[in-house]
Design a protein around this motif. Sequence first.
Motif, PDB file in Angstrom:
ATOM      1  N   ILE A  98      -7.929  -5.787  -1.997  1.00  0.00           N
ATOM      2  CA  ILE A  98      -8.574  -5.596  -0.464  1.00  0.00           C
ATOM      3  C   ILE A  98      -9.478  -4.502  -0.731  1.00  0.00           C
ATOM      4  O   ILE A  98      -9.600  -3.586  -1.726  1.00  0.00           O
ATOM      5  N   ALA A  99     -10.026  -4.161   0.489  1.00  0.00           N
ATOM      6  CA  ALA A  99     -10.943  -3.011   0.615  1.00  0.00           C
ATOM      7  C   ALA A  99     -10.360  -1.638   0.662  1.00  0.00           C
ATOM      8  O   ALA A  99      -9.352  -1.543   1.189  1.00  0.00           O
ATOM      9  N   GLU A 100     -11.124  -0.601   0.002  1.00  0.00           N
ATOM     10  CA  GLU A 100     -10.486   0.809  -0.077  1.00  0.00           C
ATOM     11  C   GLU A 100     -10.214   1.060   1.500  1.00  0.00           C
ATOM     12  O   GLU A 100      -9.086   1.859   1.651  1.00  0.00           O
ATOM     13  N   GLY A 101     -11.071   1.094   2.222  1.00  0.00           N
ATOM     14  CA  GLY A 101     -10.776   1.349   3.623  1.00  0.00           C
ATOM     15  C   GLY A 101      -9.636   0.777   4.310  1.00  0.00           C
ATOM     16  O   GLY A 101      -8.830   1.352   5.147  1.00  0.00           O
ATOM     17  N   THR A 102      -9.320  -0.471   3.881  1.00  0.00           N
ATOM     18  CA  THR A 102      -8.327  -0.995   4.405  1.00  0.00           C
ATOM     19  C   THR A 102      -6.904  -0.582   3.800  1.00  0.00           C
ATOM     20  O   THR A 102      -5.971  -0.322   4.754  1.00  0.00           O
ATOM     21  N   CYS A 131       0.806  -1.076   0.152  1.00  0.00           N
ATOM     22  CA  CYS A 131      -0.044   0.070  -0.062  1.00  0.00           C
ATOM     23  C   CYS A 131       0.849   1.314  -0.026  1.00  0.00           C
ATOM     24  O   CYS A 131       0.618   2.300  -0.792  1.00  0.00           O
ATOM     25  N   ARG A 174      -6.762   2.747   3.054  1.00  0.00           N
ATOM     26  CA  ARG A 174      -6.486   3.933   3.768  1.00  0.00           C
ATOM     27  C   ARG A 174      -5.885   3.673   5.128  1.00  0.00           C
ATOM     28  O   ARG A 174      -5.111   4.397   5.521  1.00  0.00           O
ATOM     29  N   LYS A 183      -8.223   3.854  -3.885  1.00  0.00           N
ATOM     30  CA  LYS A 183      -9.332   2.878  -4.683  1.00  0.00           C
ATOM     31  C   LYS A 183      -8.472   2.121  -5.689  1.00  0.00           C
ATOM     32  O   LYS A 183      -8.946   0.906  -5.612  1.00  0.00           O
ATOM     33  N   ALA A 232      -6.456  -0.354  -4.039  1.00  0.00           N
ATOM     34  CA  ALA A 232      -7.382  -1.420  -3.457  1.00  0.00           C
ATOM     35  C   ALA A 232      -7.809  -2.619  -4.397  1.00  0.00           C
ATOM     36  O   ALA A 232      -7.793  -3.860  -4.241  1.00  0.00           O
ATOM     37  N   ARG A 233      -8.080  -2.163  -5.726  1.00  0.00           N
ATOM     38  CA  ARG A 233      -8.384  -2.987  -6.625  1.00  0.00           C
ATOM     39  C   ARG A 233      -7.166  -3.866  -7.174  1.00  0.00           C
ATOM     40  O   ARG A 233      -7.297  -5.133  -7.488  1.00  0.00           O
TER      41      ARG A 233
END
Lengths: 309, 180
Positions: free
Chosen positions: B152-156, B132, B158, B144, B147-148
Motif C-alpha cells: 500500500i502507499a506510504e501515505g496510507t 500497520c 501514515r 515506507k 508500505a512496501r
Amino acid sequence: MTLEEDRLAQLLGSGGPEATADGLRAVVARRAAKRQRRQRAAGAGAGALVVLVVVAGVVVLGRGAPPTEQSATAPNGALVWRPPTPSGGAGAANAARSAAPSAAIACTEAKKCTAFVPVRPLFSRSVGAVEVVATLIAVPGGAPVPTPEGTAAPENTAAGESPNFTCATAAELSVAASSGPTSRTTLVLPSVVGSTAAIEAVASVTVATPTGNAIAVAVRTSPAVARTAARFSDGRRDEMTTVDGWSVLVDPAATPGATAGLGTVAAVGPGGETLATAPILRSPGIALPQFCVREGPVVTPAPTPRATG
Amino acid sequence: MSIVAAAPGCRDTQAIEEGSELADAPGFAALYLTHYPRLVRALELAGLDGPRAEDVAQEAFARTLGHWRRVRNGTNPPGYVFRTGFRLARRRFEDLALDEDLPGPTDVASDAALHVDLERGLAAMPPRRRACALLCLGVGISPKEAARALGIAEGTVRKQLEIARASLRIALGEPPGPGA
C-alpha cells in the motif's frame, strides 16, 4: 517510545512459540529445498522420466494410531482402492511393514517385488506438533494400481489376490507425518493418469498426538495448481505451495470422533483463483496389498528439504 | 555463539550453527531465536491462525537465510524478516479463497491476559490498520518499509498509524493524544 509502542513491543514479546533447534533445522531445510528446486529447474529434463501411474503413500508415525480402515477415494469417486480381505494377506501388518521410508516395496507385473529407491526428497514441513516428510521414490517394477470400482480386474492380477487392483510401473510419494514415535500407518493415494481435473486425488489419515488428533491430507493436483488450501471441519486452515503436483495439508489438532466430512480442500491457481474444491474424506490406514509388498534391503533416504508452506 | 548455546530449549542449536548448514550464515541462529517467536506472535495478532503463522514465519526466515549475506550487512535484519513475513501473509490473505472469515486476534487473547486491553484494541481495527500498527509501532520498522511489505502507499500507512495510535491509547485508558 510512546506508551502504545512500548505495550505493543511487550505484547509481541509474550505468548509466541518457543524458537527451537528443530524449527531452525526446518528453516535451513526449507532453504535447501528451494535451492534444490531451482537447480532442478535449471537442469531441465530431469523430469523426463514419464510416470505412468503415481501412487502416494502416506506414512504416519503417531502415538496409538494403528491402521484400521481400508479405503481411499478419489475426489470424483471414480477410483476406489479396495485392498484384499485379510485372507488375501493385506492389512495392518502390511501397513506397518511397508510404512517405514527405509523399507522396500517393489513389484513387477509378474508379481516379483524388489526394493524401491528413494529418488529424491520432495519436501517436508512442520505444522504444530506434526512433522511431514515427503520423499519421491521410484518403484522399479511397479506398484499397486487401483482400477475403477466395478470393472474387471486387469489380466495380470493374480486370481484370488485382489479383484480390484494390479501392479504396474509406478513412482510413489512416501510421506511421513510424525507426531510421536510409537506407531505408523500407510495411506495410498491413487492418481489418475492423464486427468484434466485440478484435484486428481485426495486421501487423509488421522493420527493420535499427545494433545489429541491430527489429520494429514495428501493431495495430488494438476500442474496448473499453484497452491492447495484446506479448511477443516473444526475451522482450522492449512495451505501449501504444491511441489511437483503434491502437497500434504495438516490439521494438527483435529476434532476427535468426527464422522462426517473432515473438511474441504481447494486447488488455487497462480492468480489466486480457486480451480476446484473437493471434500476431505476419512480414509486412514491403507495397507499395500500383500502380493505387491515384500521386505527388502533398507534404503536410507537422502536428507529431506523443507517445503514452501 | 554463546547466545545460541544459552537459549532455553535450544541445546543443539549451536551444533546446527557450527555445522555445515549455517556455517556460512553467522548470526542467523541468534536472529531466529530472538525473533521467530515475535514474528509468529505478530502474524497471529494480524489475523493468521497458529499453524499458518508458524508456516509463514518459517518461510520468512528461510527466505532471509537465502539472502543472509546481504541482510546481515543491512541496517535492520529483523526488520527484513518481519517485512518478508507480512508480505507473505498478505499474499496468503489474497490467495486463499477459503479465507472469508479469517480468525481475529481474539484467538490468542487467552495466552496473554495481561494484554487483553491492547489486544482488544487491535482486534477492533481493520486488518490493514492492525498490520500497520504491528509493523511500525510494535516492530519499529518505518512506514515506507511497511508500505512496501503491505503493498500500500506510504501515505496510507501514515494515516492508518495515526488512527491506530489513537485507538490503542484509548484502549489503554489514555487520552488519544495530539492530532487524534
